[in-house]
Design an enzyme around this catalytic site. Sequence first.
Site, PDB file in Angstrom:
ATOM      1  N   HIS A 235      -6.607  33.403  26.549  1.00  0.00           N
ATOM      2  CA  HIS A 235      -5.965  34.537  26.284  1.00  0.00           C
ATOM      3  C   HIS A 235      -4.313  34.383  26.256  1.00  0.00           C
ATOM      4  CE1 HIS A 235      -9.648  36.631  26.114  1.00  0.00           C
ATOM      5  NE2 HIS A 235     -10.025  36.284  27.069  1.00  0.00           N
ATOM      6  N   ARG A 292       9.581  44.475  26.433  1.00  0.00           N
ATOM      7  CA  ARG A 292      10.391  43.256  26.871  1.00  0.00           C
ATOM      8  C   ARG A 292      10.694  42.245  25.978  1.00  0.00           C
ATOM      9  NH1 ARG A 292       6.736  39.129  27.758  1.00  0.00           N
ATOM     10  NH2 ARG A 292       4.836  39.901  28.361  1.00  0.00           N
TER      11      ARG A 292
END
Length: 675
Positions: A235, A292
Amino acid sequence: MLVKLLIANRGEISCRIIRTAKRMGIHTVAVYSDADANALHVQMADEAVHIGPAPSRDSYLQAQKIIEVARKVGADMIHPGYGFLSENAEFARLCEDNQIVFVGPPVPAIDAMGSKSAAKKIMEAAGVPLVPGYHGDDQSPALLKQQADAMGYPVLLKAAAGGGGKGMRQVHHEKEFEQALAAAKREAMASFGDEQMLVEKYLTQPRHVEIQVFCDMHGNGVYLFERDCSVQRRHQKVIEEAPAPGMTEDLRKQMGEAALKAASAIGYVGAGTVEFLLDTDGSFYFMEMNTRLQVEHPVTEMITGQDLVEWQIRVASGEDLPLKQDELKINGHAFEARVYAEDPDNEFLPATGTLSFLQPPDESEHVRVDTGVRQGDKVSVYYDPMIAKLIVWDEDRPKALRRLAKALSEYRIMGVTTNIGFLYNLANTKAFKQANLDTGFIDKHQSEIFLKNEADIAGLLPLAALYLVLTQDKQHQQSGPSQQDPHSPWQCMNAWRANVDHVQHLDIQIHDEVYQVHVRQLTAGQQRRYRISAEGFNVECQGEIRGDNFTVILDGHRQNVVIGSDELGNGNELGCSLYTQSSALHFRQKLPDLGLLDHDQHAGGFTAPMNGTVVNHAVEPGEMVEKGQVLVIMEAMKMEHSLKAPKAGKVLEFFYQPGELVDGGAELLSFEAEE
């Protein structure tokens, strides 16, 4: 505009921020732990301040300590990079309380997206499409499993406070659920201090497409197009590209506007990434929003010509966005490959060690290398094992992909095991060239990526054998004694025997398999010819090595091969990588054991594959176990690794308890195999 910026991070992102800040005329201050005292970002900054021991929890995650440093040096602004405190609402609140500008979104926006379950509810209310799933507060294992059963397998377990693939598990069958849930919760608690989980329907062939958004304090927002991040392992993204292959202008506009709708719903300011799953029918679903800058932001910079770190600083300073939506254009195609210290052949196990030799490809308008390390630096157990990001750009996808392959073949790293050969093979697969992408890409094409087809190996083994013979001969010629009488049979390195054919027997290891290859010298002189044979091939060949270039003629077929970094083995093996036009071959020559090795060492034991921490004993001492059963779980570099029983038997004793640090190679337990 501010005059002093503190970077509350480390590694390549800190170096990246420092370069942009200096170009803008901003004074930079770095922070560093014991492990990073001589790091590149420390050397690059105008000032650097020590903040604690190597473990990130004692240094880079010490929010109050970083605030104290900022006040001490008089910093106007703190850039958190990505990771560590970048999505920590409490840290952003501390900055606000101390009148220090935080380069990131407002605290309420971080709070809103900090919980994946809360974020889903906000997105649902805003009309952003969602993947079917359970995002509730009741976290009892029985209810979570009931929800998974009702959805139908496969499902995906995700840490509600997570990111970067941590605390995430695919569950394909009902019987796997409990073990997967326990592992995901442990990893989530270790990474985020929060074990709350989401359960979502797992789409079988989705693409991971994310939209880069930017918003300022004056109500303006734009999307800087999309990135395809579908190629992942555990992932975590491996190769990213922009723009996404096959993206239509209509779908791009739909996804971009949905991303801005998501940003608007939480009053977003600054750089953010809205991640979607794109299904085969063109439908897309919100996954999460990262509040972010992302690791893969360089590919967006390459196709837009914009410096996103500069945008961040300007927006945080109260300026308007530099460009409006209709002023943003896509130019060409870009790829980013993450170069890691890890072993792809061993479940991508992180590697540690000293970068004894480090030579990246030459940088240009087409090739960029973002890194935070130099030759001689150590890859430690304390932080993420990424060595660098290799970014390439060209006019279109095929040209950019050729540039990526060439740059990977030119990357030289010695001292640690890396994933460069894996990246090269992945980029050269037929499916990747044709952009047949989805999040299961690596599993679907592993035989091609990992060279598991015997026909592929048979085609590459002669190259390995010829390289070893020519290298051996070259080293001998340079050693001196043979120059006294170069024609003396006693100085030959070609397996010369009186009245017997000159045949060398080489043991070559590829992955876990050892192949015996026979090399017969057919002619002498400068252009020696050889016959190389083994099960599956019998070829006549000759070749020449000049620097990193290896010219080979196999049965009349001439080809040029690039030589990767030689690697010293453990005393009875030598390794090397060879890059052909279509694949990378990493191999080791197994040298004869002359009795110097202790074959009884660690007999019957299990050794730690890397430096790390024991997380859990999965069985009790004296318990009978089956082959493949998990015995002990370790954690290193933010990832869990399970050691399993190679056969049925009994665990006699554990030598380390949960929470204890272990050196790589240390014996973890004693095991008695069943008769």
